[in-house]
Design an enzyme around this catalytic site. Structure first.
Site, PDB file in Angstrom:
ATOM      1  CG  HIS A  30     104.264 123.555  30.298  1.00 17.69           C
ATOM      2  ND1 HIS A  30     104.026 122.372  31.228  1.00 17.69           N
ATOM      3  CD2 HIS A  30     104.762 124.571  30.972  1.00 17.69           C
ATOM      4  CE1 HIS A  30     104.602 123.095  32.416  1.00 17.69           C
ATOM      5  NE2 HIS A  30     105.111 124.078  32.167  1.00 17.69           N
TER       6      HIS A  30
ATOM      7  CG  HIS B 201     110.219 121.587  35.940  1.00 15.90           C
ATOM      8  ND1 HIS B 201     110.060 120.983  37.209  1.00 15.90           N
ATOM      9  CD2 HIS B 201     109.488 122.457  35.730  1.00 15.90           C
ATOM     10  CE1 HIS B 201     109.062 121.838  37.720  1.00 15.90           C
ATOM     11  NE2 HIS B 201     108.626 122.716  36.933  1.00 15.90           N
TER      12      HIS B 201
ATOM     13  CG  ASP C  65     111.260 124.495  32.892  1.00 18.84           C
ATOM     14  OD1 ASP C  65     110.856 125.670  33.363  1.00 18.84           O
ATOM     15  OD2 ASP C  65     110.666 123.608  32.594  1.00 18.84           O
TER      16      ASP C  65
ATOM     17  CD  GLU D 126     110.086 128.471  34.469  1.00 18.89           C
ATOM     18  OE1 GLU D 126     109.112 127.824  34.013  1.00 18.89           O
ATOM     19  OE2 GLU D 126     110.239 128.557  35.703  1.00 18.89           O
TER      20      GLU D 126
HETATM   21  O1  G3P Z   1     106.726 129.206  32.679  1.00 12.91           O
HETATM   22  C1  G3P Z   1     105.453 128.635  32.803  1.00 12.91           C
HETATM   23  C2  G3P Z   1     105.523 127.366  33.563  1.00 12.91           C
HETATM   24  O2  G3P Z   1     106.421 126.608  33.084  1.00 12.91           O
HETATM   25  C3  G3P Z   1     105.967 127.714  35.196  1.00 12.91           C
HETATM   26  O3  G3P Z   1     105.889 126.488  35.810  1.00 12.91           O
HETATM   27  O4  G3P Z   1     106.942 124.733  37.152  1.00 12.91           O
HETATM   28  O5  G3P Z   1     105.965 124.424  35.029  1.00 12.91           O
HETATM   29  O6  G3P Z   1     107.972 125.585  35.358  1.00 12.91           O
HETATM   30  P1  G3P Z   1     106.495 125.296  35.820  1.00 12.91           P
HETATM   31 MG    MG Z   2     108.530 126.359  33.117  1.00  8.58          MG
END
Ligand code: G3P
Ligand code: MG
Length: 257
Positions: free
Chosen positions: A19, A61, A48, A121
């Site tokens: 992540h 992010h 992201d 993302e």
């Molecule tokens: O893509 C999964 C996750 O990353 C979504 O939430 O806020 O961590 O980008 P966030």
């Molecule tokens: Mg994300």
């Protein structure tokens, strides 16, 4: 079975997806974090993407710079050159201090060299959904080798996902949600998406069974506790996004990586 407009078969990500790289271990969404994910044995990473003021896709992010860098203000108020001068590793000890915000192209080059699979993302500003999706897909088209698994593209913003689907119909597209909505099948169809990415804490065994029972891959974020991971996998969740794969190693031992 939900009919899929995308052409590619669902990629096997393995049970663990890094992540933002491995955000607990190295500064999120930096090249160091992506490289560490690979060094720790992960085969896929999520990161992201948003745009600088002058339209360059970068890995970041938050809407704002303060939490993770020594900069101030919104990312979208800064040109790429200014963003590249910031310290994106300031919350981490050496050697991570001084890590830079990477461009999407830089990240793709590294990940291609490492042979990782990617979940891009899209995190567009509301007024730049189309621009963000188009620009990111153009960068992927020019930088991502066909020899690697097709990227998974996801977004909380339906318009961005729809634009990405039209620009790159051969990629996998995932509906990214907090809780899985009742009309998830209709939303998948409308967006040409073929997988669901959902908040692990909003899932239930019933919802999981409904989605995976239709043959739709379900991936859950963000999972760092072994107990939660074990429960999700027992329900049938395909993969989890994690900031640190170490604590989950025992849970996934024996699963296909
Ligand atoms: O893509 C999964 C996750 O990353 C979504 O939430 O806020 O961590 O980008 P966030
Ligand atoms: Mg994300």
């Amino acid at each position: 079975m939900v009919s899929a407009q995308a052409t590619a078969a669902a990629p096997d990500t393995g049970p663990l997806i890094g992540h933002r790289g491995v955000a607990a271990l190295a500064p999120e969404n930096t090249l160091a974090s992506l490289a560490l994910a690979s060094a720790l044995g992960l085969g896929w990473v999520e990161f992201d993407v948003r745009l600088s003021r002058d339209g360059h896709p970068v890995l970041f992010h938050d809407d704002r710079l303060e939490r993770t860098t020594d900069g101030r203000g919104r990312v979208a108020e800064h040109d790429l050159a200014a963003l590249q001068r910031l310290d994106a590793g300031r919350r981490f000890p050496p050697p991570y201090r001084g890590e830079r915000i990477p461009t999407l192209a830089e990240a793709l080059q590294l990940l291609a060299e490492l042979g990782l699979g990617i979940n891009v993302e899209l995190k567009p500003d509301p007024a730049r959904e189309t621009e963000t999706a188009r620009t990111a897909m153009q960068t992927l088209a020019s930088c991502w080798p066909e020899s690697l698994p097709v990227p998974i593209v996801s977004s909380f913003r339906p318009r961005a996902l729809a634009v990405a689907q039209r620009a790159a119909p051969g990629y996998q597209h995932a509906l990214l949600v907090d809780g899985v909505p009742r009309d998830w099948r209709r939303r998948l169809e409308a967006l040409g998406a073929t997988a669901v990415h959902a908040n692990a804490r909003r899932l239930s065994s019933r919802l999981t069974a409904e989605v995976v029972g239709d043959g739709v891959p379900l991936r859950a974020y963000t999972v760092n506790a072994p107990g939660l991971a074990r429960r999700l996998f027992s329900w049938g969740v395909d993969a989890v996004f994690t900031d640190d794969p170490g604590p989950l190693a025992g849970v996934v031992a024996g699963r296909v990586a």
